[in-house]
Design an enzyme around this catalytic site. Structure first.
Site, PDB file in Angstrom:
ATOM      1  N   LYS A  24     -17.469 -32.976 -18.149  1.00 12.68           N
ATOM      2  CA  LYS A  24     -16.499 -31.975 -17.678  1.00 12.68           C
ATOM      3  C   LYS A  24     -17.190 -30.917 -16.813  1.00 12.68           C
ATOM      4  CE  LYS A  24     -14.211 -29.608 -20.992  1.00 12.68           C
ATOM      5  NZ  LYS A  24     -14.222 -28.154 -20.869  1.00 12.68           N
ATOM      6  N   GLN A 172     -21.527 -20.538 -17.103  1.00 14.14           N
ATOM      7  CA  GLN A 172     -20.362 -20.159 -16.295  1.00 14.14           C
ATOM      8  C   GLN A 172     -20.665 -18.903 -15.491  1.00 14.14           C
ATOM      9  OE1 GLN A 172     -16.989 -20.041 -18.924  1.00 14.14           O
ATOM     10  NE2 GLN A 172     -17.106 -22.235 -19.350  1.00 14.14           N
ATOM     11  N   ASP A 318     -21.392 -26.318 -27.163  1.00 14.99           N
ATOM     12  CA  ASP A 318     -20.047 -26.885 -27.354  1.00 14.99           C
ATOM     13  C   ASP A 318     -19.961 -27.802 -28.578  1.00 14.99           C
ATOM     14  OD1 ASP A 318     -19.060 -25.543 -25.185  1.00 14.99           O
ATOM     15  OD2 ASP A 318     -19.466 -27.174 -23.789  1.00 14.99           O
TER      16      ASP A 318
END
Ligand code: S3P
Length: 436
Positions: A24, A172, A318
């Protein structure tokens, strides 16, 4: 989210060789960078999850021509560096923190107005961490709650590079600033407490853009255009982790996931599983677009609890929901600390995992920055909920597949944000699961 739900019962002997969706994180970056290249390319293996689809939709709204969503590989016509056009409506990133934060960086440097929003979960997640440093580069970003929550309204401006020391290790944040830096004047440098996943750096290098790395600082110089190159996205280790964990905790199981990205900034879960006594091995190691790739096999294991070294947190970030679920099946206690970031993920994963695993009979203690899980206790299926968090839903499904009674998981539509096909794959390996 819709009212989809799953019912899971115990099954032994999970077996098979499968592939999982494209990574992803890499998929978002591949789309964004392909859309800014000079010329067209195709992307092989792109994730077709809802999160990446929303980034693709945003790019279309910015004037980028992409092939039909179902095509494999997906063609992308690059608009050139800084070549996006003003969108007519709000850009909706759904559930995706990566989508909104990375795109905010690039949009801040485009000379037009844009509004970025998402679902009710995304609108609660912190945006100050990107808005503040982007403002230091000269960006005009407004938003709810004093400019710290989405929707974000961006009036594009000429940006100048900065040297930014980020208080959090976040790929991010780093990537948002590096993407803005591609269009900014001079050098943009980002320093993190510990190095986060480095897919942006690897992909930029693959495309021929010089990226400098020194310790935990990454820097680049703005204004360098690049030519399009075909891209291949390897399988998502964060998706593979669910199937491999299911193999590790289920008797007589052995599962192989082919073509998984084994970038060392992503393999913390596999390292931890091994340290717990897990039988995990990597074979057929190779490289795709600057990313290390391997087939990963896990087999039924006799697990013991460990203290997870906080230094492994960024590369496991994650996987804590599935690690917590796995730890229920290990002898002794597993302690996760130094992971306060889990509180600002798709849900507060410390709270939600503590709560939901407790319903199954797990003895799980909430720590300010982690979890303590006592393994080896009697467990029983129960009615649980995902809290709208895809990784919570899949972790509960894996745990439910190894315990007595039926585990019911409410609110499972979110799984499709990252792992469409999860339920079918799990069933194909021999799991007893019904979802719909
Ligand atoms: C991601 C970075 C991580 C991770 C997320 C994807 C990325 O978030 O949890 O699922 O693609 O850059 P943070 O940067 O907030 O740690």
């Amino acid at each position: 989210m819709s009212a989809r739900r799953a019912r899971v019962r115990a099954a032994a002997g999970l077996r098979g060789t499968v592939r999982v969706p494209g990574d992803k994180s890499i998929s978002h970056r591949a789309l964004i960078l392909a859309s800014q290249a000079a010329g067209g390319c195709v992307i092989h293996g792109l994730s077709r999850g809802g999160d990446v689809r929303n980034t693709a939709r945003a790019l279309r709204a910015l004037g980028v021509a992409l092939g039909p969503w179902g095509s494999e590989p997906l063609p992308v016509a690059g608009a050139g560096l800084g070549g996006w056009r003003e969108p007519a409506g709000v850009l909706d990133f759904g559930n995706s923190g990566t989508g909104i934060r990375l795109m905010a960086g690039m949009l801040a440097a485009h000379p037009f107005f844009s509004v970025l929003s998402g679902d009710r979960y995304l609108r609660r997640r912190p945006m100050r961490r990107v808005a503040e440093p982007l403002r230091l580069m000269g960006a005009h970003i407004a938003g709810r709650a004093g400019g710290t929550l989405a929707p974000l309204a961006i009036a594009g401006a000429r940006l100048a590079g900065i040297a930014y020391r980020s208080p959090v290790s976040s790929a991010q944040v780093k990537s948002s600033l590096l993407l803005a830096g591609l269009l900014a004047a001079g050098e943009t440098a980002v320093t993190e407490p510990e190095r986060s996943r480095d897919h942006t750096e690897r992909l930029l290098r693959f495309l021929g853009i010089p990226v400098r790395v020194s310790g935990t600082t990454v820097s680049l110089t703005g204004g360098t255009a690049w030519r399009a190159r075909d891209l291949t996205v390897p399988g998502d280790p964060s998706a593979a982790a669910f199937l491999l964990a299911a193999a590790a905790i289920s008797p007589d199981a052995e599962v192989t996931v082919r073509d998984v990205c084994v970038n060392p900034t992503r393999t913390g879960f596999f390292e931890i599983l091994r340290a717990m006594g897990g039988r995990v091995r990597f074979t057929r190691r190779r490289e795709a677009c600057g990313e290390p790739v391997a087939d990963v096999t896990a087999a039924a294991s006799d697990l013991r609890g460990i203290d997870v070294p906080p230094s492994l947190v960024p590369q496991t970030i994650d996987e804590f929901p599935i690690l917590a679920a796995t730890a229920l099946f290990a002898r002794g206690t597993t302690r996760i600390t130094g992971a306060a970031e889990l509180r600002v993920k798709e849900s507060d994963r410390i709270r939600t995992m503590c709560h939901e695993l407790g319903k199954l009979g797990g003895r799980v203690r909430e720590l300010p920055d982690g979890l303590e899980i006592e393994g080896g206790r009697p467990l029983r299926g129960a009615a649980c909920t995902s809290h709208g968090d895809h990784r919570v839903a899949m972790s509960l499904a894996v745990a439910g597949g190894t315990i007595r009674g039926e585990t019911r998981i409410a609110d499972t539509a979110c799984v499709a944000t990252s792992f469409p096909g999860f339920w079918d794959l799990l069933r194909g390996l021999g799991a007893r699961v019904v979802e719909g």
